[in-house]
Design a protein around this motif. Sequence first.
Motif, short mmCIF file in Angstrom:
data_model
loop_
_atom_site.label_atom_id
_atom_site.label_comp_id
_atom_site.label_asym_id
_atom_site.label_seq_id
_atom_site.Cartn_x
_atom_site.Cartn_y
_atom_site.Cartn_z
N PRO A 84 10.84 -15.10 -15.51
CA PRO A 84 11.81 -15.84 -16.35
C PRO A 84 13.02 -16.30 -15.56
N HIS A 85 13.51 -15.45 -14.65
CA HIS A 85 14.64 -15.85 -13.82
C HIS A 85 14.24 -17.02 -12.92
N GLY A 86 13.05 -16.94 -12.33
CA GLY A 86 12.58 -18.03 -11.50
C GLY A 86 12.44 -19.32 -12.28
N ARG A 87 11.99 -19.22 -13.53
CA ARG A 87 11.86 -20.40 -14.37
C ARG A 87 13.23 -21.06 -14.61
N ALA A 88 14.23 -20.23 -14.91
CA ALA A 88 15.57 -20.77 -15.17
C ALA A 88 16.13 -21.44 -13.92
N ALA A 89 15.92 -20.83 -12.75
CA ALA A 89 16.42 -21.40 -11.51
C ALA A 89 15.75 -22.73 -11.20
N VAL A 90 14.44 -22.83 -11.47
CA VAL A 90 13.73 -24.09 -11.20
C VAL A 90 14.18 -25.17 -12.18
N ALA A 91 14.39 -24.81 -13.44
CA ALA A 91 14.87 -25.80 -14.41
C ALA A 91 16.23 -26.36 -14.00
N ALA A 92 17.11 -25.48 -13.52
CA ALA A 92 18.41 -25.94 -13.03
C ALA A 92 18.24 -26.85 -11.82
N LEU A 93 17.25 -26.56 -10.99
CA LEU A 93 16.99 -27.39 -9.82
C LEU A 93 16.49 -28.76 -10.25
N GLY A 94 15.70 -28.81 -11.32
CA GLY A 94 15.26 -30.10 -11.83
C GLY A 94 16.42 -30.99 -12.22
N PRO A 125 0.82 -1.22 0.00
CA PRO A 125 0.00 0.00 0.00
C PRO A 125 0.85 1.26 0.00
N ALA A 126 0.27 2.32 -0.51
CA ALA A 126 0.96 3.61 -0.54
C ALA A 126 1.41 4.00 0.87
N GLY A 127 2.62 4.54 0.97
CA GLY A 127 3.16 4.96 2.25
C GLY A 127 4.04 3.92 2.92
N THR A 128 4.00 2.68 2.43
CA THR A 128 4.87 1.66 3.02
C THR A 128 6.33 1.94 2.71
N ALA A 129 6.59 2.46 1.51
CA ALA A 129 7.95 2.79 1.09
C ALA A 129 7.99 4.23 0.60
N ALA A 130 9.19 4.82 0.67
CA ALA A 130 9.35 6.22 0.27
C ALA A 130 9.41 6.38 -1.23
N ALA A 131 9.84 5.32 -1.94
CA ALA A 131 10.00 5.39 -3.39
C ALA A 131 9.05 4.40 -4.07
N THR A 132 8.97 4.50 -5.37
CA THR A 132 8.12 3.60 -6.14
C THR A 132 8.73 2.20 -6.16
N TRP A 133 7.89 1.20 -6.02
CA TRP A 133 8.35 -0.17 -6.09
C TRP A 133 8.79 -0.49 -7.52
N PRO A 134 9.82 -1.32 -7.69
CA PRO A 134 10.31 -1.61 -9.04
C PRO A 134 9.30 -2.40 -9.86
N ALA A 135 9.41 -2.23 -11.18
CA ALA A 135 8.56 -2.97 -12.10
C ALA A 135 9.08 -4.41 -12.26
N TRP A 136 8.17 -5.33 -12.53
CA TRP A 136 8.52 -6.73 -12.75
C TRP A 136 8.23 -7.09 -14.20
N PRO A 137 8.91 -8.09 -14.74
CA PRO A 137 8.73 -8.42 -16.16
C PRO A 137 7.51 -9.26 -16.47
N VAL A 138 6.74 -9.61 -15.43
CA VAL A 138 5.55 -10.46 -15.61
C VAL A 138 4.40 -9.88 -14.80
N PRO A 139 3.17 -10.31 -15.06
CA PRO A 139 2.04 -9.85 -14.24
C PRO A 139 2.19 -10.29 -12.79
N ARG A 140 1.43 -9.66 -11.92
CA ARG A 140 1.51 -9.97 -10.50
C ARG A 140 1.29 -11.46 -10.26
N ALA A 141 2.04 -12.00 -9.31
CA ALA A 141 1.94 -13.39 -8.84
C ALA A 141 2.45 -14.42 -9.83
N HIS A 142 2.95 -14.01 -11.00
CA HIS A 142 3.42 -14.97 -11.99
C HIS A 142 4.88 -15.35 -11.76
N LEU A 143 5.22 -16.57 -12.15
CA LEU A 143 6.62 -17.02 -12.15
C LEU A 143 7.42 -16.14 -13.10
#
Length: 405
Positions: free
Chosen positions: A73-83, A53-71
């Motif tokens: 690309p970095h997470g996908r690569a890390a999981v594939a390596a874990l497999g 929520p607004a006011g939790t941080a002084a600056a704008t939160w960074p943008a992510w490369p995927v929609p909210r709650a989605h895995l």
Amino acid sequence: MVRLPAFLVAPLALVTVAAHAAPADRDGERVVERAVLLMRHGVRAPLSDPAMPAGTAAATWPAWPVPRAHLTPHGRAAVAALGVADRTAIGLRPAPGCPDVATVRIVADNDQRTIETGRAWAAGFAPGCDLSPTALPAGEVDPVFAPVEAMGAGFDTAAARRAVERRLPRGGFATLDARTAPLRARLDTILCGRAGMPNCGVSRRPTALRPVRPGREPALVGAIADGAKAAQILTLEYADGMAAPGWGRLRSGDVAMLGALRAVAYDVVYRTPYVARAFGGPTLRRMLDGIEGVDAPRLTVMIGHDSNIAAVAGLLDLHWRVPGFAADDPPPSGAIVMQLIRDRRGHRFVRMIFRSPTLDQIRAGGALSADGATARPIAIPGCAPTPFACPLDRFRRLVSAVLAP
């Protein structure tokens, strides 16, 4: 009683997950017959946009490369390596060729991040094979991964709330707020800058339980809940490989320290037996069926959420620590592994393992080597004097006891 972070109370004895695979049993004396992984999804974007929520941080939160709650690309690569790493880390080396559903089965909750985690893990574990996860249709509530929601009115929310309150320390949430104040002070510095800002940060509201919501498990609101959520977002920024997580103010050591807020929040809710039975019981039953069911495959991979891991851990009183994370904090792609082991006399045992990449391994993405998975046995209380190898019949009785009303 709620378990507090180790540096806030007396030292806590934990099994540390080391940065290599669990040692194989010597001389073929023990064979892993079956295994079940209860695995958290990989690195995702924050669950909401904006992240807090607004006011939790002084600056704008960074943008992510995927929609909210989605895995991510970095997470996908890390999981594939874990497999790839899991071919040796969990004690079941895959045979040549592609496994069938009688050998490996992947079951996921029906969120994008869990389904895509299953696909990424399969791509590493069995590249080029058709090993897709199964999941209920979108919008359906899965009784294994969201059992309380599936129970609806059958879950007594008021009784659960009373059970949580009985486990609080003397002074209740005010005591927990006071003891976690140093963590939130550091978190507020990251969120708001050293000079601070009026009405900025996560310490403005005292911790409490949210109002009773029929058919939903208890949840915290206020300082500890807000701190746990903010700490998780910062952890995800670091784990996703962002160049300047926490606006450049987050140090790698902060992740483990601030993750203790999440560990406290998990403890309050999911280590309360009443809640753990309702939320973790169906998951634990499915895991037990996965190692001894007539039609169970050799390997079952269940991909859900941190709450699923926390509830099963609460039921069995399991504890772990992964390098870079707080004690008992389920990292992205971390998993509780249940193994069915047979010795040379034909006796069967259950062994529990916590398997996870370290924080730095996740941040490195696909840099995990074949022996880079982290896997170490964790003690099963109630199975002394052999807590790391519980006889199957004793383990069945233990599960029956913790699931009894």
